[in-house]
Write an enzyme that holds these catalytic residues in place. Structure first.
Site, short mmCIF file in Angstrom:
data_model
loop_
_atom_site.label_atom_id
_atom_site.label_comp_id
_atom_site.label_asym_id
_atom_site.label_seq_id
_atom_site.Cartn_x
_atom_site.Cartn_y
_atom_site.Cartn_z
CB ILE B 171 0.95 19.15 -26.30
CG1 ILE B 171 0.21 20.10 -25.30
CG2 ILE B 171 0.42 18.00 -26.72
CD1 ILE B 171 -0.26 19.40 -24.09
CG ASP B 172 5.34 19.81 -29.78
OD1 ASP B 172 4.80 18.69 -30.43
OD2 ASP B 172 5.60 20.66 -30.17
#
Lengths: 395, 395
Positions: B171-172
């Site tokens: 997600i980062d």
């Protein structure tokens, strides 16, 4: 004001997910995206998804997902006339995206070198599994194959499960987003240089980018990686069972670590260095395991978030969608009516908001070839020509 | 040729991963990125990574992964003079990116409304866990907490063992890539409108975007997506044990599926429609399990790829990094020397190649505050003034 890509025309000859998602992102930001498909079956995504009736109608959910705001034309690129129409379209376009096997478009006379002669300002983006060159250049793959090949699966799972495929098609979405970024960068570059560009993007690169931190660490230390489960790393940055479900805690930096242990009434455990926390993982984890069992996951989430400690109950996708936070984002659009399908349809939009003139859905996903007459008309084909092209299976 | 963002100045007040990665993508494409950190409580990623000695020196691999091509300046934004310097920097910048809690920067007088008065052409991007508004607007999270909350974990794992966290901070990286795309779009938009922009991006949005196919299906059919481990609804599109390891098979579309069974000399198993394949998954999988056990994973990979059937042996990350295909890509950059460290450092760069003016790395990840003098002198500060700023802990 206008959206970033209004007036920009994108010819999208991609199928399945990564390519269509890239052009979808540009379409939401105003680009005129013309999706080009093979006349008989079209994009295989039209036949995939959980609703079989829609698959039969070539309006499968996998297509609908990133089909809004696009116009759809059909072209058989194996016919000379089909290729001629594509060359004409490329002449009117700013961007062309394709995701066929490396070399396939070239052998049809539709590679970058061919089309730049027609349009020197064209930005041509090829998306493949392994890139245009090299020993694997002509190999084919999908998201899951590259998850397996790149090591993404090897670091996902537990010792008892072995390597696991990730639930989301993360490489396809990563590739689509990366391609949207690459294309917008090239458009910006063209503002200064006046020249077109060729972009060679691939799923394997994306997989390695998604593992950047692990790769830099591995290249530096030579330490091999096993599954990155949540019972590794710092104890305050792990997941724990509660009275009724799983809680993910992210007290990562020193301030959060301190707030966590102070909130739990154990200030003597707070404010420790990262190294100390690694060394004393087991004792911290033992305490946290015990304490988190005393309340529900929702109670802990509320308790910790109120104290600015990152934490979340582990949810299903359906639960996440019903979280009231989601309603404050622009992430979804509901089509009340879509030609070719029954009932309303909700599709994802974009993962960011602009203060003004940002991503927006204007038109629903279109049936196969729905815009043949309109687009060919724009290229100067008359009604009789179009009827003949249809009859001969060119469109 | 020049890279897309040469001449573009970015003030990067972000920490950890998503924000720094977004700025990094623009930096490798030519932008002048000035990373702003607190003089003492610097970006926590400087103290994270696999090499503890580097963590102690504030040069952790967590930081170095996306630290190349940036200049490093320290500023205490809680002090008036620190904020004054930030505003001076922003005055002639094109972009400012920050990833603090919503409201934190406006409270300090350095939010978008404040900065746009100084520089109306500024593109200001805020990256948060949940977005700027809503019931969770004030909450904090990291990658794994968003994986938990969004349903990403719930869809990863086997029917028996789930939820499972994906091994990479996916997600980062995806938020960083999406942020880079949003910034490039806004820069292109500004070419036409002449106006700045505010971008509100969130990790939750990105997670839901990655689950897009699941979500559209769920919203249309009401069915909740479940974890399927390495099983796909088509047997020819699943993972199998071979003589010596796992093989990911992806004969997905009709062409690939028929080629698979012709190659295996089992035409009786091919030629079925997609619905038949779903309904008779188990019988087909049982045959494939027997067949796949007969050769090694590498043998199958070669055999199938040479017949244009997507397939790949499931590898560890380090094996994948040694594959000769990688030499044809620009994904890795090796720094022979990085001040503050004592061995070469290899970092991933960018997931696409451009024909001209593509990504490149010129300078290594900087030490904390390495460019204080250079940047402040450029703003007109004298050596004596810089000394006093240092003495007071403002830089």
């Amino acid at each position: 004001m206008s959206r970033p890509f209004e007036g920009i025309r994108v010819i999208d000859i991609t199928h399945v997910l990564a390519g269509p998602f890239a052009s979808y992102q540009l379409a939401l930001l105003g680009a005129d995206v013309i999706k080009v498909e093979e006349p008989k079956d079209g994009d295989q995504a039209r036949h995939a998804g959980p609703d079989k009736e829609l698959n039969r109608r070539k309006m499968g959910v996998s297509f609908l997902n990133q089909g809004s705001n696009k116009r759809c034309v059909t072209l058989d690129l194996k016919t000379a006339e089909g290729r001629e129409i594509l060359r004409k379209l490329a002449g009117t376009a700013d961007v062309l995206v394709e995701n066929f096997r490396s070399g396939a478009m070239r052998s049809l006379g539709l590679g970058y070198e061919d089309l730049r002669k027609v349009n020197p300002r064209l930005i041509y983006c090829s998306l493949t599994a392994w890139g245009q060159e090299g020993p694997r250049g002509e190999h084919t793959a999908y998201d899951q194959v590259i998850q397996g090949y790149s090591g993404v699966m090897s670091i996902t799972g537990r010792p008892d499960t072995g390597p696991l495929r990730c639930g989301p098609q993360l490489l396809d979405f990563g590739m689509g987003t990366t391609a949207a970024f690459a294309i917008s960068s090239a458009l910006f570059q063209r503002e200064r240089t006046g020249e077109g560009q060729y972009i060679d993007g691939c799923l394997t690169d994306v997989a390695f980018i998604l593992m950047s931190a692990q790769i830099t660490g591995y290249m530096r230390t030579g330490k091999e990686l096993g599954p990155q489960t949540t019972d590794r790393g710092h104890a305050s940055h792990s997941s724990y069972p509660t009275k009724d479900g799983q809680l993910m805690v992210g007290a990562s930096n020193t301030a959060q670590h301190t707030r966590l242990f102070e909130a739990l009434g154990r200030p003597e455990m707070a404010n420790k260095s990262y190294e100390y926390r690694s060394k004393h993982r087991d004792e911290e984890a033992a305490f946290l395991r015990e304490v988190f069992m005393t309340r529900t996951a929702d109670e802990w989430e509320a308790f910790l978030q109120a104290r600015h400690v990152p934490a979340a109950r582990v949810r299903t996708v359906a639960e996440a969608l019903h979280d009231p936070q989601v309603a404050t984002r622009a992430i979804h659009h509901r089509h009340d009516s879509v030609p070719g399908i029954d009932g309303p349809l909700t599709v994802p939009v974009a993962a960011f908001k602009f203060a003004k003139d940002g991503p927006r859905v204007d038109t629903p996903p279109a049936p196969l070839g729905a815009h043949n007459d309109e687009v060919l008309g724009e290229l100067g084909y008359g009604k009789a020509d179009i009827a003949r092209l249809r009859e001969t299976g060119v469109i | 040729m020049t890279r897309p963002f040469e001449g573009i100045k970015i003030i990067d007040v972000t920490h950890v991963l998503a924000g720094p990665f977004a700025a990094y993508q623009l930096a490798v494409l030519g932008a002048d990125v000035i990373k702003v950190e607190h003089p003492v409580d610097c970006d926590q990623s400087r103290q994270t990574g696999y090499d503890r000695e580097l963590n102690r020196r504030n040069m952790g691999t967590g930081f170095m992964t996306q630290g190349s091509n940036k200049r490093s300046v320290t500023l205490d934004l809680k002090q008036e003079r620190g904020r004054k310097i930030l505003k001076q920097l922003v005055k002639d910048a094109d972009i400012m990116v920050e990833n603090y809690r919503p409201g934190a920067f406006p409270a300090l007088g350095i939010g978008y409304e404040d900065m746009k008065k100084i520089n109306p052409r500024l593109i200001y991007c805020s990256m948060t866990a949940f977005g700027q508004e809503g019931p969770r607007g004030n909450q904090t999270a990291y990658d794994h907490a968003i994986q938990a909350l969004s349903g990403v974990m719930a869809t990863t794992g086997t029917p028996d063992v789930h939820p499972i966290k994906i091994g990479t901070p996916v997600i980062d990286y995806a938020t960083g890539t999406m942020g880079a795309f949003a910034l490039a779009s806004a820069l292109f938009q500004r070419e036409r409108t002449g106006k700045g922009q505010y971008i509100d991006s969130s990790m939750l949005d990105v997670a839901l975007m990655m689950l897009a196919s699941n979500i559209t299906g769920h919203m249309y059919t009401g069915k909740t997506p479940k974890p399927h481990g390495n099983r796909h609804s088509y047997a020819s599109n699943s993972c199998y044990e071979t003589k010596d390891g796992l093989l990911m098979l992806a004969a997905s579309n009709q062409g690939q599926y028929n080629r698979l069974y012709r190659a295996l000399e089992r035409p009786d198993l091919g030629g079925k429609d997609n619905e038949y394949r779903e309904d008779n998954h188990e019988a087909e999988a049982a045959e494939l399990r027997k067949i796949m056990a007969g050769r090694t994973a590498d043998e199958w990979e070669n055999f199938l790829q040479s017949r244009h059937v997507p397939a790949g042996r499931v590898r560890k990350m380090d094996e994948a990094l040694k594959d000769p295909q990688l030499e044809t890509r620009d994904i890795l950059h090796r720094h022979e020397r990085v001040p503050g460290t004592d061995k070469p450092v290899t970092v991933p760069m960018c997931a696409f190649k451009l024909e001209h003016g593509g990504a490149s790395i010129e300078t290594p990840p900087p030490q904390l505050g390495e460019h204080n003098e250079e940047v402040l002198q450029r703003l007109g500060y004298t050596t004596a003034e810089i000394e006093s700023l240092r003495a007071e802990g403002i830089i």
